[in-house]
Design a protein around this motif. Structure first.
Motif, short mmCIF file in Angstrom:
data_model
loop_
_atom_site.label_atom_id
_atom_site.label_comp_id
_atom_site.label_asym_id
_atom_site.label_seq_id
_atom_site.Cartn_x
_atom_site.Cartn_y
_atom_site.Cartn_z
N SER A 1 0.83 -1.20 0.00
CA SER A 1 0.00 0.00 0.00
C SER A 1 0.86 1.26 0.00
O SER A 1 0.57 2.23 -0.70
CB SER A 1 -0.92 -0.02 1.21
OG SER A 1 -1.64 1.18 1.32
N GLU B 1 2.25 1.83 -3.46
CA GLU B 1 1.24 2.38 -4.36
C GLU B 1 1.00 3.86 -4.09
O GLU B 1 0.88 4.67 -5.02
CB GLU B 1 -0.06 1.60 -4.22
CG GLU B 1 0.01 0.19 -4.77
CD GLU B 1 -1.22 -0.64 -4.44
OE1 GLU B 1 -2.10 -0.14 -3.69
OE2 GLU B 1 -1.30 -1.78 -4.90
N THR C 1 3.90 5.93 -5.33
CA THR C 1 3.86 6.04 -6.78
C THR C 1 2.85 7.11 -7.21
O THR C 1 3.12 7.91 -8.10
CB THR C 1 3.49 4.69 -7.41
OG1 THR C 1 4.45 3.73 -7.00
CG2 THR C 1 3.49 4.77 -8.92
#
Length: 131
Positions: free
Chosen positions: A83, A86, A89
């Motif tokens: 998580s 992500e 990113t």
């Protein structure tokens, strides 16, 4: 060591203990044990087997629960790391600190998440400040 000492004590004192038990048991009890010896031994072995099953099941249950908690904790940690990757990113892509942040996540995965020299049970037992 305690089992060895108990075995030696049993070997040396079996005769005296059995003679003492013969003296303290009344003749009727000795007659019942003498006439129905196989049933007595069968019941004794059944009880010992039952006790062993209960103890072995309890130990297995405890070890399984410990293993289960280790797997759940590892899964939760990996899920959080995924998580975080992500989110990094999405938030940092195209910014100058993106590469440095990915390097920190890689360092975390290699040096902390994949820490195999310490058993997982010890890692779970540590306080968060000791990590």
């Amino acid at each position: 060591l305690p089992s060895l000492l108990t075995t030696l004590a049993g070997i040396f004192y079996f005769g005296e203990v059995s003679l003492y038990l013969r003296k303290i048991l009344d003749p009727e009890a000795l007659l019942v044990l003498g006439m129905d010896e196989s049933q007595f031994m069968q019941n004794f072995q059944t009880v010992i087997g039952l006790l062993f099953s209960i103890l072995a099941g309890s130990a297995y249950s405890s070890l399984y629960a410990q293993q289960e908690s280790i797997v759940f904790a590892l899964y939760a940690e990996v899920s959080e790391a995924k998580s975080l990757l992500e989110q990094v990113t999405l938030v940092c892509q195209g910014r100058p600190m993106y590469g440095k942040t990915l390097a920190y996540i890689k360092e975390y995965v290699e040096n902390d998440l994949r820490k195999f020299e310490t058993p997982p049970a010890d890692l779970l037992a540590e306080r968060p400040t000791d990590d």
